[in-house]
Write a protein that holds these residues in place. Sequence first.
Motif, PDB file in Angstrom:
ATOM      1  N   SER A 145       5.583 -12.413  -8.672  1.00 29.92           N
ATOM      2  CA  SER A 145       5.952 -10.622  -9.145  1.00 29.92           C
ATOM      3  C   SER A 145       4.674  -9.651  -9.198  1.00 29.92           C
ATOM      4  O   SER A 145       4.210  -9.618  -8.980  1.00 29.92           O
ATOM      5  CB  SER A 145       6.685 -10.796 -11.179  1.00 29.92           C
ATOM      6  OG  SER A 145       6.842  -9.632 -12.109  1.00 29.92           O
ATOM      7  N   ARG A 146       5.229  -8.839  -9.525  1.00 30.88           N
ATOM      8  CA  ARG A 146       3.879  -7.578  -9.686  1.00 30.88           C
ATOM      9  C   ARG A 146       4.457  -6.609 -10.368  1.00 30.88           C
ATOM     10  O   ARG A 146       5.455  -6.638 -11.050  1.00 30.88           O
ATOM     11  CB  ARG A 146       4.151  -6.478  -8.671  1.00 30.88           C
ATOM     12  CG  ARG A 146       3.509  -7.115  -7.268  1.00 30.88           C
ATOM     13  CD  ARG A 146       3.244  -6.513  -5.772  1.00 30.88           C
ATOM     14  NE  ARG A 146       2.601  -6.382  -4.981  1.00 30.88           N
ATOM     15  CZ  ARG A 146       1.761  -6.836  -4.427  1.00 30.88           C
ATOM     16  NH1 ARG A 146       1.031  -5.948  -5.595  1.00 30.88           N
ATOM     17  NH2 ARG A 146       0.337  -6.992  -3.427  1.00 30.88           N
ATOM     18  N   SER A 147       3.276  -6.384 -12.051  1.00 33.27           N
ATOM     19  CA  SER A 147       4.123  -4.967 -12.544  1.00 33.27           C
ATOM     20  C   SER A 147       4.687  -3.797 -12.194  1.00 33.27           C
ATOM     21  O   SER A 147       4.580  -3.244 -10.926  1.00 33.27           O
ATOM     22  CB  SER A 147       2.561  -4.465 -13.751  1.00 33.27           C
ATOM     23  OG  SER A 147       1.940  -3.840 -12.546  1.00 33.27           O
ATOM     24  N   PRO A 154      -0.867   0.048 -11.589  1.00 37.58           N
ATOM     25  CA  PRO A 154       0.534   0.412 -10.872  1.00 37.58           C
ATOM     26  C   PRO A 154       0.685  -1.473  -9.977  1.00 37.58           C
ATOM     27  O   PRO A 154      -0.683  -1.932  -9.281  1.00 37.58           O
ATOM     28  CB  PRO A 154       0.492   1.401 -10.577  1.00 37.58           C
ATOM     29  CG  PRO A 154       0.041   1.781  -9.970  1.00 37.58           C
ATOM     30  CD  PRO A 154      -1.273   2.079 -11.217  1.00 37.58           C
ATOM     31  N   ASN A 155       1.867  -1.920  -9.656  1.00 39.75           N
ATOM     32  CA  ASN A 155       1.642  -3.186  -8.979  1.00 39.75           C
ATOM     33  C   ASN A 155       0.746  -3.930  -9.029  1.00 39.75           C
ATOM     34  O   ASN A 155       0.330  -4.601  -8.576  1.00 39.75           O
ATOM     35  CB  ASN A 155       1.733  -2.187  -7.877  1.00 39.75           C
ATOM     36  CG  ASN A 155       2.407  -0.961  -7.413  1.00 39.75           C
ATOM     37  OD1 ASN A 155       3.946  -1.297  -7.650  1.00 39.75           O
ATOM     38  ND2 ASN A 155       2.314  -0.310  -6.730  1.00 39.75           N
ATOM     39  N   THR A 156       0.288  -4.311 -10.116  1.00 41.21           N
ATOM     40  CA  THR A 156      -0.663  -5.255 -10.333  1.00 41.21           C
ATOM     41  C   THR A 156      -0.135  -6.849 -10.109  1.00 41.21           C
ATOM     42  O   THR A 156       0.912  -7.477 -10.980  1.00 41.21           O
ATOM     43  CB  THR A 156      -0.466  -5.582 -12.097  1.00 41.21           C
ATOM     44  OG1 THR A 156      -1.875  -4.569 -12.071  1.00 41.21           O
ATOM     45  CG2 THR A 156      -2.213  -6.974 -11.579  1.00 41.21           C
ATOM     46  N   ALA A 157      -0.353  -7.719  -8.703  1.00 42.57           N
ATOM     47  CA  ALA A 157       0.297  -8.749  -8.388  1.00 42.57           C
ATOM     48  C   ALA A 157       0.115 -10.038  -9.624  1.00 42.57           C
ATOM     49  O   ALA A 157      -0.892 -10.381 -10.007  1.00 42.57           O
ATOM     50  CB  ALA A 157      -0.719  -9.096  -6.970  1.00 42.57           C
ATOM     51  N   THR A 158       0.827 -10.984  -9.637  1.00 39.52           N
ATOM     52  CA  THR A 158       0.999 -11.935 -10.484  1.00 39.52           C
ATOM     53  C   THR A 158       2.121 -12.874 -10.098  1.00 39.52           C
ATOM     54  O   THR A 158       2.923 -12.966  -9.261  1.00 39.52           O
ATOM     55  CB  THR A 158       1.214 -10.813 -11.406  1.00 39.52           C
ATOM     56  OG1 THR A 158       1.111 -12.174 -12.961  1.00 39.52           O
ATOM     57  CG2 THR A 158       2.382 -10.403 -12.257  1.00 39.52           C
ATOM     58  N   PHE A 159       2.441 -13.855 -11.256  1.00 35.49           N
ATOM     59  CA  PHE A 159       3.354 -14.703 -10.983  1.00 35.49           C
ATOM     60  C   PHE A 159       4.522 -14.150 -12.529  1.00 35.49           C
ATOM     61  O   PHE A 159       4.147 -13.635 -13.092  1.00 35.49           O
ATOM     62  CB  PHE A 159       3.055 -16.249 -11.677  1.00 35.49           C
ATOM     63  CG  PHE A 159       1.926 -16.854 -10.588  1.00 35.49           C
ATOM     64  CD1 PHE A 159       2.617 -16.887  -9.473  1.00 35.49           C
ATOM     65  CD2 PHE A 159       0.594 -16.066 -10.480  1.00 35.49           C
ATOM     66  CE1 PHE A 159       1.603 -17.410  -8.158  1.00 35.49           C
ATOM     67  CE2 PHE A 159       0.467 -16.401  -9.828  1.00 35.49           C
ATOM     68  CZ  PHE A 159       0.159 -17.782  -8.430  1.00 35.49           C
ATOM     69  N   THR A 160       5.753 -14.966 -12.693  1.00 34.20           N
ATOM     70  CA  THR A 160       6.762 -14.351 -13.657  1.00 34.20           C
ATOM     71  C   THR A 160       6.889 -16.319 -14.242  1.00 34.20           C
ATOM     72  O   THR A 160       6.883 -16.893 -13.378  1.00 34.20           O
ATOM     73  CB  THR A 160       7.953 -13.887 -13.569  1.00 34.20           C
ATOM     74  OG1 THR A 160       8.332 -13.646 -14.473  1.00 34.20           O
ATOM     75  CG2 THR A 160       8.414 -14.220 -12.271  1.00 34.20           C
ATOM     76  N   PHE A 161       7.603 -16.424 -15.560  1.00 36.12           N
ATOM     77  CA  PHE A 161       7.851 -17.261 -15.667  1.00 36.12           C
ATOM     78  C   PHE A 161       8.878 -17.468 -16.370  1.00 36.12           C
ATOM     79  O   PHE A 161       9.690 -18.453 -17.306  1.00 36.12           O
ATOM     80  CB  PHE A 161       7.090 -17.308 -18.061  1.00 36.12           C
ATOM     81  CG  PHE A 161       5.641 -17.963 -17.409  1.00 36.12           C
ATOM     82  CD1 PHE A 161       4.898 -19.292 -16.561  1.00 36.12           C
ATOM     83  CD2 PHE A 161       4.909 -17.134 -18.090  1.00 36.12           C
ATOM     84  CE1 PHE A 161       3.434 -19.009 -16.651  1.00 36.12           C
ATOM     85  CE2 PHE A 161       2.915 -16.806 -18.314  1.00 36.12           C
ATOM     86  CZ  PHE A 161       2.881 -17.860 -17.940  1.00 36.12           C
ATOM     87  N   ARG A 162       9.467 -16.080 -15.926  1.00 36.86           N
ATOM     88  CA  ARG A 162      11.328 -16.246 -15.868  1.00 36.86           C
ATOM     89  C   ARG A 162      12.397 -17.680 -15.614  1.00 36.86           C
ATOM     90  O   ARG A 162      13.352 -18.139 -16.372  1.00 36.86           O
ATOM     91  CB  ARG A 162      11.466 -14.550 -14.838  1.00 36.86           C
ATOM     92  CG  ARG A 162      12.860 -14.911 -14.749  1.00 36.86           C
ATOM     93  CD  ARG A 162      14.187 -14.375 -13.860  1.00 36.86           C
ATOM     94  NE  ARG A 162      13.324 -12.787 -13.277  1.00 36.86           N
ATOM     95  CZ  ARG A 162      13.700 -11.945 -12.464  1.00 36.86           C
ATOM     96  NH1 ARG A 162      14.726 -12.263 -11.853  1.00 36.86           N
ATOM     97  NH2 ARG A 162      12.615 -11.123 -12.260  1.00 36.86           N
TER      98      ARG A 162
END
Length: 294
Positions: A145-147, A154-162
């Motif tokens: 995911s990205r913020s 902006p657009n900080t790369a990451t993961f999501t726990f969704r």
Amino acid sequence: MSGAEERRRRVKTLRAEQARRQAAAARRRRFALIAAPIAVVVLVIAVMAGVKLTGTSTTGGTLSAASESTLAKVTGVPAETLAKAGAPPPDAKVLPVSGEPPLMQDGKPRIFYLGAEYCPYCAAERWPLIVALSRFGTFTGLGESRSTSDDVFPNTATFTFRSATYSSPYVAFTAVETEDSQGRPLQQPDTADAALVTKLNGPPYVPAEAKGSIPFIDIGNQFLITGASYSPDVLKGLDNEQIADKLADPTGSIGKPVDSVANLMTASICAITGDKPANVCNEPVVKNIRKGLG
């Protein structure tokens, strides 16, 4: 300006941005509460009329699966690399909680995370959280995911726990991502967890200026983490794979803050698991941080 003064200035600025972003999120949630009953009425009318609605999903945008190679680097940071990263910077802290019953699930201490995919501070904090939790158990279903693109960092790369699940013999972990990267409703905490957040995410546990901040991480009702433990700015312009690669350098501009904050989280988790597993909790760097937690 001394180094300490500069760090304090950066932290103050970071907290102010967090508070501003949280206020905006609160306004969106209030609007959602007003709009939800209207949407229900519209949906009922549409169903009765045989009309198919589009664009009204509350399940968020499309989820991209994280690559196996990237996940392997994040969930398998070697112990020796983490040891070299050492203790976190003074500005990274866990907040102690006293007088609250242990947070448990299935007979194990529980860690609860509340965040959102749009949030750049959540984006930054997921990196060390995943590194730390991977020392106690196994993730499946992590997505990339990205913020949001229209906020600070902006657009900080990451993961999501969704859609992620977590399995561990030592600790339980549950997560809620309230909105996707575009601010659309995604998940909501259940009644008990919502009450937990209301009670703990503010004074006397959390400073008044950070009240209601996300990410909010409750570590067994013994420790709290609110906001980001380091600036998301260090991740600027990089994708998940590039960030994951840099975790191998415990002295670098990314490896040092992420790995050292992971050590802080590891020590906090050891405090609620009774220092299990021993091979993790008895490492010198973890034990030293653990002593400072009380």
